[in-house]
Design a protein around this motif. Structure first.
Motif, PDB file in Angstrom:
ATOM      1  N   ILE A 341     -41.012 -23.370  32.197  1.00 43.34           N
ATOM      2  CA  ILE A 341     -41.731 -24.627  31.991  1.00 43.34           C
ATOM      3  C   ILE A 341     -40.780 -25.814  31.956  1.00 43.34           C
ATOM      4  O   ILE A 341     -41.111 -26.896  32.405  1.00 43.34           O
ATOM      5  CB  ILE A 341     -42.538 -24.547  30.675  1.00 43.34           C
ATOM      6  CG1 ILE A 341     -43.623 -23.504  30.818  1.00 43.34           C
ATOM      7  CG2 ILE A 341     -43.136 -25.890  30.320  1.00 43.34           C
ATOM      8  CD1 ILE A 341     -44.346 -23.227  29.531  1.00 43.34           C
ATOM      9  N   THR A 609     -43.925 -33.771  33.042  1.00 47.27           N
ATOM     10  CA  THR A 609     -43.545 -33.372  31.703  1.00 47.27           C
ATOM     11  C   THR A 609     -42.910 -31.994  31.774  1.00 47.27           C
ATOM     12  O   THR A 609     -43.409 -31.104  32.459  1.00 47.27           O
ATOM     13  CB  THR A 609     -44.741 -33.376  30.742  1.00 47.27           C
ATOM     14  OG1 THR A 609     -44.314 -32.854  29.505  1.00 47.27           O
ATOM     15  CG2 THR A 609     -45.891 -32.551  31.254  1.00 47.27           C
ATOM     16  N   TYR A 610     -41.788 -31.865  31.112  1.00 46.29           N
ATOM     17  CA  TYR A 610     -41.081 -30.586  31.169  1.00 46.29           C
ATOM     18  C   TYR A 610     -40.932 -29.972  29.796  1.00 46.29           C
ATOM     19  O   TYR A 610     -40.305 -28.939  29.636  1.00 46.29           O
ATOM     20  CB  TYR A 610     -39.724 -30.774  31.859  1.00 46.29           C
ATOM     21  CG  TYR A 610     -39.918 -31.143  33.292  1.00 46.29           C
ATOM     22  CD1 TYR A 610     -40.043 -30.160  34.259  1.00 46.29           C
ATOM     23  CD2 TYR A 610     -40.082 -32.462  33.679  1.00 46.29           C
ATOM     24  CE1 TYR A 610     -40.295 -30.480  35.574  1.00 46.29           C
ATOM     25  CE2 TYR A 610     -40.330 -32.797  34.984  1.00 46.29           C
ATOM     26  CZ  TYR A 610     -40.438 -31.805  35.929  1.00 46.29           C
ATOM     27  OH  TYR A 610     -40.704 -32.127  37.227  1.00 46.29           O
ATOM     28  N   LEU A 611     -41.492 -30.636  28.805  1.00 44.64           N
ATOM     29  CA  LEU A 611     -41.539 -30.087  27.456  1.00 44.64           C
ATOM     30  C   LEU A 611     -40.192 -29.558  27.008  1.00 44.64           C
ATOM     31  O   LEU A 611     -40.107 -28.521  26.373  1.00 44.64           O
ATOM     32  CB  LEU A 611     -42.578 -28.971  27.388  1.00 44.64           C
ATOM     33  CG  LEU A 611     -44.002 -29.415  27.653  1.00 44.64           C
ATOM     34  CD1 LEU A 611     -44.932 -28.235  27.548  1.00 44.64           C
ATOM     35  CD2 LEU A 611     -44.417 -30.495  26.687  1.00 44.64           C
ATOM     36  N   GLU A 612     -39.153 -30.296  27.386  1.00 45.25           N
ATOM     37  CA  GLU A 612     -37.835 -29.781  27.034  1.00 45.25           C
ATOM     38  C   GLU A 612     -37.665 -29.663  25.524  1.00 45.25           C
ATOM     39  O   GLU A 612     -36.898 -28.845  25.041  1.00 45.25           O
ATOM     40  CB  GLU A 612     -36.750 -30.679  27.643  1.00 45.25           C
ATOM     41  CG  GLU A 612     -36.482 -30.284  29.086  1.00 45.25           C
ATOM     42  CD  GLU A 612     -36.183 -31.469  29.969  1.00 45.25           C
ATOM     43  OE1 GLU A 612     -36.363 -32.608  29.526  1.00 45.25           O
ATOM     44  OE2 GLU A 612     -35.786 -31.234  31.128  1.00 45.25           O
ATOM     45  N   ARG A 613     -38.426 -30.492  24.827  1.00 43.46           N
ATOM     46  CA  ARG A 613     -38.371 -30.428  23.372  1.00 43.46           C
ATOM     47  C   ARG A 613     -38.710 -29.017  22.877  1.00 43.46           C
ATOM     48  O   ARG A 613     -38.199 -28.554  21.877  1.00 43.46           O
ATOM     49  CB  ARG A 613     -39.377 -31.442  22.834  1.00 43.46           C
ATOM     50  CG  ARG A 613     -39.481 -31.538  21.364  1.00 43.46           C
ATOM     51  CD  ARG A 613     -39.705 -32.989  20.929  1.00 43.46           C
ATOM     52  NE  ARG A 613     -40.847 -33.633  21.551  1.00 43.46           N
ATOM     53  CZ  ARG A 613     -41.932 -33.995  20.845  1.00 43.46           C
ATOM     54  NH1 ARG A 613     -42.029 -33.711  19.575  1.00 43.46           N
ATOM     55  NH2 ARG A 613     -42.908 -34.653  21.439  1.00 43.46           N
ATOM     56  N   PHE A 614     -39.603 -28.362  23.594  1.00 46.82           N
ATOM     57  CA  PHE A 614     -40.011 -27.038  23.140  1.00 46.82           C
ATOM     58  C   PHE A 614     -39.340 -25.908  23.912  1.00 46.82           C
ATOM     59  O   PHE A 614     -39.006 -24.886  23.360  1.00 46.82           O
ATOM     60  CB  PHE A 614     -41.527 -26.876  23.305  1.00 46.82           C
ATOM     61  CG  PHE A 614     -42.331 -27.738  22.386  1.00 46.82           C
ATOM     62  CD1 PHE A 614     -42.494 -27.390  21.059  1.00 46.82           C
ATOM     63  CD2 PHE A 614     -42.911 -28.894  22.852  1.00 46.82           C
ATOM     64  CE1 PHE A 614     -43.235 -28.188  20.208  1.00 46.82           C
ATOM     65  CE2 PHE A 614     -43.658 -29.702  22.005  1.00 46.82           C
ATOM     66  CZ  PHE A 614     -43.816 -29.339  20.679  1.00 46.82           C
ATOM     67  N   PHE A 615     -39.204 -26.110  25.214  1.00 48.46           N
ATOM     68  CA  PHE A 615     -38.881 -24.952  26.045  1.00 48.46           C
ATOM     69  C   PHE A 615     -37.541 -25.035  26.753  1.00 48.46           C
ATOM     70  O   PHE A 615     -37.295 -24.294  27.692  1.00 48.46           O
ATOM     71  CB  PHE A 615     -39.980 -24.752  27.093  1.00 48.46           C
ATOM     72  CG  PHE A 615     -41.338 -24.560  26.484  1.00 48.46           C
ATOM     73  CD1 PHE A 615     -41.563 -23.524  25.602  1.00 48.46           C
ATOM     74  CD2 PHE A 615     -42.383 -25.412  26.788  1.00 48.46           C
ATOM     75  CE1 PHE A 615     -42.812 -23.340  25.023  1.00 48.46           C
ATOM     76  CE2 PHE A 615     -43.636 -25.229  26.220  1.00 48.46           C
ATOM     77  CZ  PHE A 615     -43.842 -24.203  25.337  1.00 48.46           C
TER      78      PHE A 615
END
Ligand code: NFV
Ligand code: SF4
Ligand code: SF4
Ligand code: SF4
Lengths: 641, 359, 135, 155, 291, 123
Positions: A341, A609-615
């Motif tokens: 993701i 969005t790459y949701l780097e905060r989570f993934f």
């Protein structure tokens, strides 16, 4: 004729490869590729229509084939040693050395036991694999012809390295066929190592520092697999009588007392399929030219690993080993889907998704019921086709826009409508009903329904999967601000044909999913799990299991109607309009640049969005590796107990 | 190609009641920059104030903003009265307090509703606005109009509150207090509301002072400053202590306004209790000459009128500095770092009034 | 032209020549006076600009006189929040502010549809005043 | 009344644009949505997006900067649509007659269908104005006139 | 199932259910209004909305997005039909996901930045509710021994007592799917008071928007029937359960603020998913030999 | 959330706050500022009202002894009322109604036989 099929499948591409090295002209090379492709497709189809058979080549004039194999092995191991040495990679060198020593020991100590009578056994699983390799491999090799021309324009290598490139590709195809068909661990080992070598050399094709580093990682990780493979052979040779020791069909035909070698083979499979903790090399391998990724790193070579595991499934039935294998596969499935993701690079997304799907296949093989193994085989087939399509499309995109970044592909539909359409189609066949991959996923889920851990992991993994696929096609379809549509998409004819036919294959196979089930999958399962009707029943319309049913035909028809409806509904009158930008009209000439502060036009842009905060990869790398190591260790441990 | 996201927020945006454009730059839904584009409501009232008769200006400045309208009129009148050397009668001063505080109640309830709407708490929005209707009725009953009440005039007030109306107000306000108390408690204790407001857009006291923030925005950072402490109109004679909350976040600012609703109710009741008899306004002759500055506390903070007269019926200069104007820099400073979803919430948390700001 | 004398409501007006304007502002900043706003009057050949500060609810001011055509040094280096009002000065009085932190170049509140800055005294006659009923 | 007319009468989706008003009329429009007036009784929803709206409620005298915004919003609305000028200043510029930045009413920029008086217009009056407008909206043709340009290309 | 019966069920799914859905959508709005102390619109409001939208002139939605929305509508119809025909629940959920994907891709294809931002959030919503629904299907399987919806009807006892968590997660799913607080992060139900305006629907206009409205008429019955599976004998109890879930989601909508997507992800994956898993594990642990 | 739950449930089970408008309009407040009208019986056409009007809604045409009033310019401030010394300006509590076209009302001194009604003159 029958007897010629296997030599054609294995040797003709190898010969073609050798010739490509010698005849260095572009025309000759293209012709060779085309010829080999034709031969492969023809032979593979013939093999499939011929059905089950066994074949052992007679001696080549006076030389025993085993001698040839021995010689090849020696050359190969020497090559590995030299490679590791020149690349100054102590780890790889020690692994190669270990293998060389082990191999020498094997030859010296057990030389006799390595001879088998049944050289090749053609069963439905092997046929499926050969079809994949030959058909997809040919398509990809053809695609590579224009690709590499363009590639060299971007990376001028003086002199051209194309002869070497195609030689490796062709040799690889032969080796893959050999690997699929060989019923002899000793020979399989050779083919296995050839694929490794091709892979390593092809990754380093561009010769950049990054390429070499990636190639090194692939080298040592695959050498770990090679060591495991060799160790399995050693143990079997040690424990078994002459003539039987190396016969795969005997080893894995049913429950076996030799669980540790089986576990070792699974480990080898894990390395080849880049399962956790070996995922690193496949990700690095993405630096290779895209046809390599398509061929080796998604649709064929990495499939060798899962192929081996599926083969081993009967031997593991009802053991602790099979459970650990299932768990390890499921773990890889979830973890890599999750990390995918956060990836901004399309090829890395594809790589992670490949690893993830391979994990799912392994997990299904580990579940080891008729349903699960059917799911595994289906997934093997469908995934290969769809993924090959996606890689080919990604390559075409990359050459056109000069980037692999998903963000740069924003609004690609306006610039490369055809390629985009094929990409989206590829994704849809990966993602949506009633396409094959999804049918397989459904099968996987239903077969896991009784296993809590696998079930939960499958569900979670599937949820992640949706996200990165949808995001990608979303970016492709997202209309990039301010960019004028350029409808002039020129594609080399070979691109169009190869991609088109792979796409057609993907759709066709999906429509024929019940047929595929009946023709290939059911016999596979029946032949070596000896369980008969426990798997799926395929009627004309449905794919049924004991606990559910997939209305393939119904859904396909619904989809058809829905698409027709959608086309009709969408064809109505359209009033042109500017997009809603909170009321500010766009400035003259720039569609998406409304006036901003100070009445200055300010372009609007939305990034994905790459949701780097989570993934983000870094966040999860540690536990993924630890988990992978623990699970592989557990695999060996459980087998030993 | 630039990375990241850049979107306009406004001028017409469903969560913004007023046209203003914020150019928001985002990275993965986190704000990295917010630049305002103003001027969508700029009418040119300061100039009109020079062109009109200074008495007509009362009606004009009331329409700088419909939410704090009467307070604009008051500030203007105070300034002109200072220039003319007038003093409004006692009764007028007390009546002014009544109306100003009723106006503040309506403005704060409006804010609380809009804030709830900004984070999608529709029922709370509805509730606050339902309660607010009670004040609107009081305003309409006493002043004849709902939002632009036109009660102040130079030298006093234009209307009276008779005993009957005073009784109605005394009856209505306790009901309003009870309902508002219930709602304010729901708002301030609600888990989801706290999720959306606590720690969002935090302005530390030092920063607030440095950037010149005023009113509830400043008091929400723990600084006890309120122009009513200066005692204009009748405030000097009524008990008054500014409401503060310490944290400087959206939650604190909201809490300040919520508590001020009750404070205002008390002030209205106290003013009515102490309402002296007397004239409503003083007459005057002559034209303003000289300059004066009046600072009053509008719902959003300190409102300043400076009036420069030149002896004609037109003013030389009418200068308006409204509280939102002072609060915008603080807002712009705290927006970066918020999530995109917080942009409307934090923006509303200074209770921005653009029509005031741009005049 | 005259300047403001006593202003009711302003406790003290301190005159600062243009050159030392920023120093004067800095002094207030050091005293932690809260910057309220700046206010400008068109005095014919020059502008009279008042910088207003709050000191415990008292208003104090710094005044500078700016000849028309001269550039005004920006106060944003001292009080960041002055950027709003300085942009407004550019818009409405046509004063050029030097070193403005965020510069809207004269299009902060108005779009450029005016021939002359609207708040100049002379501009009054150029605005058509619709006193007449259009009927 | 045929079904389409009835549906139009019963489903007015509203876009509210503040074209430089003092907020007085805007908060009264908002009040209309709230419990005491509740125009959702008539199916009215404040959609906040021109592409969904049938009714444009404009307040304020329109100034030189938001003129273009108003025009753009109007263009983005699909036909049939009506414009309701809410409040005195939207109707004629009202008290802002001496303001240099004002255009003096919505009808200087886009066609207005209904004028709602009041400063501020009271919620009841706004509701009446809306209903008056809907009667007009319902009677608008259902098919675009032959040769008529779609929303965008007009003006 | 005999052919006439199939025909009857299809008829019910394709023609009757949406009428019920329309009334439910209207009821939803009306109840919300009552909770807010208002009268609210008539129950037939959605019908008038639909007719009005269809009668709008021209359509500014892009062809591609309209096509996507049509697919979304189609997927709702098909999945509802699948439930009515007692088909495989997993496949049904895949079809639902198909619709969601079409909706999302359509949203991405629109030029408005709010459409894009909203669609990204829509995607995260899918990530949140999708596993919850599949777990629900698995839970049902664990008690019926089959993924076929038809087999639920054969049960003698209701499933709910053993699958209590799923009634709760269903409320979460309802809130997400029906765009209610605290999960109306991609687009709010009717009012556009959202930082991303109407999210994926920002650029959808007129007749194309009507497709979406129509899709909602199918969506509600679909969600209700999923809930009904938890109490399938007698079926009316299941319908009541569905209505109860709907009511619960309406109430939640009115007592909660909209939260952010990051909160939603955390809630989904740290609370709802583990809770579902816990319920599943209980089912696994107590699985009788019979199934 | 629990407190809010109490509120909404309370709402659900009590009568909605909605006023029945337009079915049963509420009576206007006695002192509401609403309709401005002129009664020219005693009017001297002095123009004081027009002078004080901040919006220019009134125009007094002395020569023709007419008052032109544009109600859609009027902000109902009451300044004219305060300015007129002859009680010729009236303000009632009723609301003015919305219209399709802005009228200009013309008031003249009533002749003995004609009632003093405005004549609408649309532009
Ligand atoms: N309070 C207030 Fe105003 C004033 N003055 C200000 O920003 O609301 Ni419209
Ligand atoms: S009509 Fe009056 S209340 Fe309404 S916006 Fe204009 S000035 Fe404000
Ligand atoms: S209405 Fe009164 S103020 Fe106006 S012209 Fe007549 S008499 Fe004079
Ligand atoms: S009420 Fe005010 S605006 Fe209306 S006509 Fe009289 S003075 Fe003019």
């Amino acid at each position: 004729m029958r007897d010629l099929l296997i030599p054609i499948l294995v040797l003709s591409p190898m010969a073609g490869g050798a010739l490509a090295l010698i005849l260095r002209g572009r025309a000759a090379r293209s012709a060779l590729v085309a010829l080999s492709a034709a031969a492969l497709v023809f032979a593979a189809v013939a093999l499939a229509s011929n059905g089950l058979m066994r074949y052992t080549p007679g001696p080549l004039t006076t030389i025993d084939w085993n001698r040839v194999v021995l010689a090849a092995d020696v050359v190969l191991l020497g090559w590995f040693l030299a490679l590791a040495w020149t690349r100054r990679h102590p780890g790889a060198f020690s692994l190669a050395l270990l293998q060389a020593v082990g191999f020498a020991f094997l030859e010296i100590r057990y030389g006799e036991r390595l001879r088998v009578t049944q050289g090749f056994v053609v069963d439905w699983l092997a046929i499926a694999m050969v079809l994949l390799v030959s058909i997809l491999g040919s398509a990809i090799a053809l695609y590579a012809i224009p690709y590499m021309d363009e590639h060299e324009r971007h990376h001028p290598g003086v002199p051209s390295r194309q002869p070497r490139f195609f030689a490796l590709i062709l040799v690889f195809l032969g080796a893959m066929n050999g690997l699929a068909l060989s019923n002899n661990l000793y020979w399989t080992y050779l083919f296995w190592e050839i694929t490794t070598l091709c892979c390593v050399l092809l990754i380093a094709h561009d010769g950049t520092a990054e390429a070499v580093a990636s190639s090194n990682r692939a080298l040592w990780m695959n050498l770990v697999g090679g060591c495991a493979f060799l160790a399995a052979i050693l143990m079997l040779a040690h424990a078994q009588p002459i003539g039987e020791a190396m016969a795969i069909d005997r080893l894995v035909g049913g429950p076996t007392p030799y669980l540790v070698p089986v576990a070792l083979l699974c480990l080898a499979g894990f390395t080849k399929s880049a399962q956790l903790p070996f995922q690193g090399w496949l990700l690095g391998a993405m630096v290779a030219p895209t046809p390599v990724s398509a061929l080796l790193h998604s649709s064929t070579m990495v499939k060798a690993g899962v192929y081996l595991v599926i083969r081993c499934a009967p031997a593991m039935q009802d053991t602790g080993l099979t459970n650990v294998v299932a768990l390890a596969g499921a773990f890889t499935f979830v973890a890599t889907a999750m990390v995918a993701i956060s990836q901004r690079n399309a090829k890395r997304v594809l790589a992670y998704s490949t690893i993830s799907n391979l994990g799912l296949i392994i997990a299904c093989a580990g579940l080891n019921t008729a349903m699960a193994v059917s799911a595994a085989v289906m997934l093997l087939l469908f995934h290969a086709v769809s993924k090959a399509l996606l890689f080919l499309a990604a390559g075409a995109i990359e050459q056109r826009i000069g980037s692999r970044e998903i963000e740069r592909m924003e609004g690609l539909v306006l610039r490369m409508p055809w390629t985009t359409a094929l990409t989206v189609l590829g994704v849809l066949t990966m993602l949506l009903p009633p396409f094959g991959v999804l049918v397989s996923k459904w099968a996987a889920l239903e077969s896991a329904a009784r296993e809590p851990a696998a079930m939960v992991l499958f569900v979670l993994g599937s949820a992640f999967t949706v996200l990165f696929w949808v995001r990608w096609i979303g970016r492709l379809m997202a209309v990039e601000p301010g960019r004028e549509p350029e409808m002039t998409e020129q594609m080399p004819a070979l691109f169009r044909w190869t991609m088109g036919s792979v796409a057609a294959l993907a759709v066709l196979l999906s429509l024929l999913v019940t047929q595929v089930m009946q023709r290939f999958v059911a016999p596979v399962v029946a032949s070596y799990l000896q369980v008969g009707s426990e798997g799926f029943r395929a009627t004309v319309a449905d794919l049924e299991s004991r606990i559910g049913s997939f209305p393939v035909l119904g859904l396909a028809l619904s989809l058809l109607i829905a698409v027709a409806l959608a086309v009709i509904l969408a064809s109505g009158r359209r009033a042109p309009t500017v997009p809603y930008l909170c009321g500010e009209p766009p400035a003259e000439g720039a569609e998406l640049a409304p006036l901003g502060p100070g009445d200055r036009p300010a372009p609007v842009r939305v990034s994905g969005t790459y949701l780097e905060r989570f993934f983000a990869e870094e966040r999860h790398a540690a536990w993924m590796t630890v988990g992978g190591v623990l699970l592989t260790a557990a695999m060996l441990g459980v087998a030993a107990l | 190609m630039s990375e990241g996201t850049s979107v306009p927020f406004g001028p017409q945006h469903p969560v913004l009641p007023e046209p203003i454009q914020l150019r928001i730059s985002l990275e993965d839904e986190n704000v990295v920059q917010a630049l305002p584009a103003l001027g969508y409501v700029h009418r040119g009232i300061e100039k009109a104030g020079e062109l009109n008769d200074f008495q007509q200006n009362v009606f004009l400045v009331e329409r700088v903003c419909g939410i704090c309208s009467s307070i604009h009129a008051l500030a203007y009148c105070l300034a002109v009265e200072a220039v003319l050397g007038l003093e409004a009668p006692k009764r007028a001063s007390y009546l002014r307090v009544v109306w100003m505080e009723l106006h503040r109640i309506h403005s704060h309830l409006l804010y609380l509703g809009l804030l709830a709407e900004a984070f999608g708490f529709e029922s709370l929005f509805m509730e606050f606005w339902r309660v607010r209707e009670r004040v609107m009725d009081l305003l309409e009953m006493t002043a004849g109009n709902r939002v632009i009440i036109s009660v102040c005039t130079i030298g006093g007030v234009r209307r009276d509150i008779d005993a009957e109306q005073a009784r109605a107000i005394r009856e209505e306000l306790p009901k309003l207090r009870d309902e508002a108390r219930r709602l304010v408690d729901s708002l301030l204790s609600d888990y989801t509301v706290r999720q959306r407001t606590v720690g969002k857009g935090t302005i530390p006291a030092a920063l607030a002072l440095e950037l010149g923030a005023v009113g509830p925005t400043l008091r929400g950072s723990g600084v006890a400053q309120d122009m009513r402490m200066a005692g204009y109109a009748a405030y000097g004679e009524l008990e008054f202590r500014p409401v503060t909350f310490p944290d400087g976040d959206t939650y604190s600012r909201t809490a300040v306004r919520a508590e001020e609703v009750f404070q205002s109710i008390d002030l209205v009741l106290a003013a009515l209790d102490n309402l002296p008899e007397g004239d409503l306004k003083v007459g005057f002759k002559g034209r303003p000459e000289g300059a004066a500055l009046a600072r009053v506390e509008a719902p959003r903070g300190e409102l300043i009128y400076m009036v420069v007269g030149n002896g004609t019926k037109n003013l030389e200069r009418m200068r308006v500095r409204v509280p939102t104007y002072a609060n915008i820099p603080a807002l712009l400073t705290v927006l970066p770092g918020c999530e995109f979803a917080d942009v409307p919430v934090v923006t509303l948390s200074i209770d921005p009034c653009i029509s005031c700001t741009e005049r | 032209m005259s300047v403001l004398g006593e202003v009711s409501g302003i406790a003290r007006i301190e005159d600062a020549p243009l050159e030392s304007l920023l120093d004067a502002l800095r002094a207030y900043r050091q005293r932690q006076a809260r910057f309220i706003t700046a206010s400008c009057l068109d005095r014919g050949d020059r502008f009279e600009i008042l910088y207003l500060f709050d000191e415990d609810l008292r208003t104090v001011a710094v005044r500078t006189l700016l000849p028309k055509g001269a550039k005004l040094p920006s106060a944003t280096g001292v009080y960041l929040c002055a950027f709003l009002v300085e942009n407004e000065l550019q818009d409405l009085f046509g004063i050029e502010v030097e070193g403005l932190h965020i510069d809207y170049s004269g299009k902060f509140l108005v779009t450029d549809t005016f021939d002359a800055p609207p708040l100049l005294k002379q501009t009054a006659c150029e605005l058509q005043l619709p006193k007449e009923n259009p009927s | 009344m045929n079904l389409i007319q009835k549906a139009r009468m019963k489903s007015p989706w509203i876009l509210h644009f503040n074209a430089g008003s003092c907020n007085g009329c805007d908060i009264e429009i908002l009040s209309c949505l709230t419990p005491v007036y509740d125009i959702e009784r008539f199916g009215a929803v404040n959609v906040g997006n021109p592409k969904h709206a049938d009714v444009l409620l404009v307040t304020g005298p329109v100034n030189r900067r938001n003129e273009r915004v108003l025009r753009n919003l109007y263009d983005q609305m699909l036909d049939p649509k009506i414009v309701v000028a809410v409040g005195t200043c939207a109707s004629s510029g009202g008290v802002f007659q001496n303001c240099y930045n004002c255009m003096g009413g919505v009808d200087k920029v886009i066609p207005v269908d209904v004028y709602v008086p009041g400063c501020a217009a009271k919620p009841e009056t706004i509701i009446e104005g809306l209903i008056l407008g809907l009667e007009k909206l319902a009677k608008m043709p259902s098919k675009p006139k032959k040769g008529a340009q779609p929303a965008e290309a007009r003006t | 199932m005999s052919t006439p019966e199939i025909a009857i069920r299809l008829f019910a799914a394709v023609l009757l259910a949406p009428i019920a859905g329309m009334l439910l959508v209207g009821l939803d709005r009306r109840i919300s209004a009552r909770l807010q102390g208002r009268v609210g619109p008539p129950v037939t409001q959605p019908f008038y909305d639909l007719v009005k939208l269809l009668a709008k002139q021209g359509d500014t939605t892009s062809r591609f997005q309209t096509a996507c929305l049509a697919l979304y509508l189609a997927s709702n119809v098909v999945s509802l039909a699948m439930v009515f025909l007692g088909q495989d629940l997993l496949v049904m959920l895949f079809v639902v996901a198909f619709g969601a994907v079409a909706y999302i891709v359509g949203g991405f294809s629109a030029k408005s930045p709010y459409s894009q931002l909203g669609t990204q959030r829509e995607m995260l919503q899918l990530l949140t509710y999708e596993p919850l629904l599949i777990f629900l299907a698995v839970g049902i399987y664990l008690r019926t021994g089959s993924f076929l919806a038809a087999d639920v009807l054969r049960l003698e006892r209701p499933l709910l007592p053993e699958l209590p968590v799923f009634a709760l997660t269903l409320v979460v799913v309802y809130c997400i799917k029906l765009r209610k607080s605290p999960f109306d992060i991609a687009a709010s139900a009717h009012h556009g008071h959202q930082e991303v305006v109407r999210g994926p629907l920002s650029e959808v206009a007129g007749p194309s928007l009507a497709l979406v409205e129509l899709a909602h008429w199918y969506e509600l019955p679909l969600l209700l029937s999923i809930a009904a599976l938890l109490w399938a004998t007698p079926l009316w109890a299941g319908v009541l359960l569905g209505l109860a879930c709907l009511l619960a989601s309406i109430v939640v909508d009115n007592v909660a603020a909209r939260l952010t997507w990051s909160w939603m992800l955390r809630f989904g994956w740290a609370v709802a998913v583990p809770a579902s898993i816990a319920n599943l594990l209980y089912l696994y642990a107590t699985r009788g030999g019979g199934s | 959330m629990a407190r809010m739950l109490r509120s909404v449930l309370h709402n659900a089970f009590s009568k909605p706050a909605t006023r029945p408008f337009p079915e049963a309009p509420r009576a206007a407040f006695e002192k509401a500022r609403g309709l401005v009208t002129f009664d020219c019986t005693d009017c001297r056409f002095c123009g004081a009202c027009a002078l004080k009007c901040p919006t220019g809604a009134i125009r007094v045409v002395r020569e023709e002894r007419k008052i032109l009033f544009e109600p859609f310019k009027c902000i109902v401030c009451g300044a004219c009322l305060e300015a007129c010394r002859f009680g010729s300006v009236q303000m009632g509590p009723e609301r003015r109604k919305p219209v399709y076209e802005k009228p200009v009302e013309v008031y003249t001194k009533p002749e003995a036989d004609k009632p003093a009604t405005p004549q609408d003159r649309n532009e």
